[in-house]
Design an enzyme around this catalytic site. Structure first.
Site, PDB file in Angstrom:
ATOM      1  CB  CYS A  58      -0.744   0.054   1.234  1.00  0.00           C
ATOM      2  SG  CYS A  58      -2.064   1.389   1.557  1.00  0.00           S
TER       3      CYS A  58
ATOM      4  CG  HIS B   4      -5.061  -2.446   3.088  1.00  0.00           C
ATOM      5  ND1 HIS B   4      -4.344  -2.757   3.836  1.00  0.00           N
ATOM      6  CD2 HIS B   4      -4.700  -1.172   2.614  1.00  0.00           C
ATOM      7  CE1 HIS B   4      -3.327  -1.944   4.143  1.00  0.00           C
ATOM      8  NE2 HIS B   4      -3.360  -0.905   3.383  1.00  0.00           N
ATOM      9  CD  GLU B   5      -5.277   1.231  -0.422  1.00  0.00           C
ATOM     10  OE1 GLU B   5      -5.037   2.344   0.202  1.00  0.00           O
ATOM     11  OE2 GLU B   5      -4.083   0.489  -0.269  1.00  0.00           O
TER      12      GLU B   5
ATOM     13  CG  HIS C 234      -5.395   3.237   4.434  1.00  0.00           C
ATOM     14  ND1 HIS C 234      -4.963   3.128   5.695  1.00  0.00           N
ATOM     15  CD2 HIS C 234      -4.777   2.348   3.956  1.00  0.00           C
ATOM     16  CE1 HIS C 234      -3.662   2.583   5.672  1.00  0.00           C
ATOM     17  NE2 HIS C 234      -3.870   1.888   4.555  1.00  0.00           N
TER      18      HIS C 234
ATOM     19  CG  HIS D 181      -0.204   0.624   7.043  1.00  0.00           C
ATOM     20  ND1 HIS D 181       0.485   1.283   6.202  1.00  0.00           N
ATOM     21  CD2 HIS D 181      -1.319   0.383   6.147  1.00  0.00           C
ATOM     22  CE1 HIS D 181       0.108   1.554   5.149  1.00  0.00           C
ATOM     23  NE2 HIS D 181      -0.927   0.552   4.910  1.00  0.00           N
TER      24      HIS D 181
END
Length: 506
Positions: free
Chosen positions: A79, A226-227, A230, A236
């Site tokens: 990432c 995952h993104e 964020h 993380h």
């Protein structure tokens, strides 16, 4: 103090020639927030501290040295979001669990305007998508990724196709007005990055090979999930198998969200309304995504009526004794007859039972008229459609690598050849063991690039190798590449062209 490149090279050599990071290690540490960007040289203590923090987050032995394992980890696809502050924020989250109190002192996250959304109902929009995936496939992957987080938190997500939306997802190449440090670097390296609440955007590298399920390439669902984390305000995580690890997880058998992921999102947005989080195992999602992709492939083709693999994405390719070309993608395959007729997609495991849901390499051998398939650390061998006794076999038992790029029978050697990264391996099919003096460097094959995803030999003896949308024709007599181009456009025998066949076919 910038580390001498001679020292970095020496460390790489002593670590059995591991792959060096795309960036200079110090540049890497600056890019991902371990060292501050400035015009001053960093002293040895600062560099060592940065390395230790990187090793902590990457779950490596904390030595403070640029050892082989550390350099190799730096080279892995990851990432693009900075790791700055992750260690302090993680300590705060853990402290809340045990004491119920928030730590008063911690380093502020740079360029992060807000840590959470002020509302629990969020909208999202898919701005664009990769050409080799249908919009339906991308929408499913994105919807499932958002649902993953709403299953375990007080958040609710709704797609807003025409916008405006709180969270926007888009695919770009190279510099896309996010600043030089956020420019995408093509295949490998940084796959995606995202911005925290208020801006609410996630960007993906268009040049990557995105897939819907767990076959070759990068799993769009896992990277998107995952993104999204964020965009919700999550940093993380250092926890093994956490979805929010800076190095993307595979979609395996375990639960997709770890306890650490759930703890992080619930501290920001609370628990789901029914107070019972729904946690899904990876194999359940993988099966659902693959079934959807299969339905998409059966119901949709290219606007010209061409098979979907012609858009430039397949996992393996080979040719049988009758001249029929077989193209594999995920759990499906297509057959292209010697006359150019295409049939499929057909389910892979209906013809070759006992195979995994997807394969990484395939080859038919005219030496023994058998089919060979490779996935992960195993090899399958079939006589016709019947799995041979004592198969699958571990690749390590045969001296072969895990996760090969491609496999093919090569008549000049009389053996099977496997490519993996910068090396190639030769398998004696009669003895089922690696030939002496191998593996060797791929540079023996003049002009052949690394990372080819398929190879086959035509009846004229020339070898064709494929990587994404390109092909390379290798002449075994001249021992070098003699032509390259776009396979879907230039090679009519791939089933991607209706141009009449002639005596000048490649």
């Amino acid at each position: 103090m910038r580390l001498p490149r001679s020292l970095i090279s020496l460390l790489a050599v002593t670590a059995l020639c591991v792959t060096a990071p795309a960036l200079d290690p110090q540049d890497f540490l600056e890019k991902y927030g371990y060292l501050h960007h400035d015009h001053h040289l960093h002293n040895a203590v600062e560099v060592q501290s940065a390395i230790r923090e990187f090793q902590w987050l990457s779950r490596l032995p904390i030595t403070g040295e640029l050892d082989g394992a550390t350099l190799q980890q730096m080279a892995e696809p990851r990432c693009g979001v900075s790791d700055e502050g992750s260690q302090q924020i993680w300590a705060q989250r853990v402290n809340v669990i045990f004491t119920g109190k928030t730590l008063q002192q911690r380093r502020r996250r740079s360029a992060r305007q807000a840590e959470k959304w002020s509302k629990h109902h969020l909208t999202y929009q898919i701005v664009n998508w990769p050409r080799h995936l249908s919009l339906g496939s991308v929408r499913l992957a994105v919807h499932t990724a958002f649902q993953l987080w709403s299953n375990v938190s007080g958040l609710v997500f709704q797609e807003a196709p025409k916008g405006p939306a709180d969270i926007r997802l888009a695919f770009y190449e190279g510099d896309h007005n996010d600043g030089a440090s956020n420019a995408f670097d093509g295949p490998g390296g940084t796959l995606a990055h995202a911005f925290l609440p208020r801006r609410g955007e996630a960007h993906f590298d268009m040049a990557e090979k995105w897939t819907l399920n767990g076959h070759k390439g990068h799993n769009l669902f896992m990277v998107t999930a995952h993104e999204i984390g964020h965009t919700l305000g999550l940093e993380h995580s250092p926890v093994r198998h956490a979805l929010m690890s800076p190095y993307y997880r595979k979609l395996g058998r375990s639960l997709v969200l770890s306890w650490a992921d759930i703890m992080a999102v619930q501290q920001l947005y609370g628990k789901p309304s029914n107070n019972r989080p729904v946690r899904l195992p990876g194999q359940v999602l993988n099966a659902a995504l693959q079934e959807w992709e299969f339905s998409e492939l059966q119901s949709q083709g290219d606007t010209a009526g061409l098979p979907l693999y012609c858009r430039g994405a397949f996992d393996a390719i080979t040719m049988d004794q009758s001249g029929t070309v077989l193209v594999f993608r995920g759990g499906m395959y297509w057959s292209v007859s010697a006359k150019g007729g295409v049939s499929g997609p057909l389910p892979l495991r209906e013809r070759w039972s006992h195979l995994p849901q997807a394969i990484e390499a395939a080859a038919f051998s005219p030496l023994d008229s058998k089919w060979y398939f490779f996935k992960g650390k195993r090899m399958w061998r079939y006589t016709g459609n019947v799995l041979d006794p004592n198969f699958p076999r571990k690749s390590s038992e045969l001296g072969m690598p895990r996760h090969p790029d491609c496999a093919f029978y090569y008549a000049p050697l009389g053996h099977m050849v496997l490519f993996k990264g910068s090396r190639y391996f030769v398998l004696n099919l009669k003895m089922l063991r690696q030939e002496p003096y191998y593996p060797r460097r791929l540079s023996d094959w003049t002009g052949v690039p690394q990372g080819t995803n398929g190879a086959l030999t035509r009846s004229d003896g020339r070898l064709y190798l494929f990587k994404d949308q390109q092909f390379w024709r290798f002449d075994p007599v001249k021992v070098r590449v003699t032509r390259e181009g776009l396979w879907a456009k230039d090679l009519s025998w791939t089933g991607c062209s209706y141009v009449p066949r002639s005596n000048n076919i490649l």
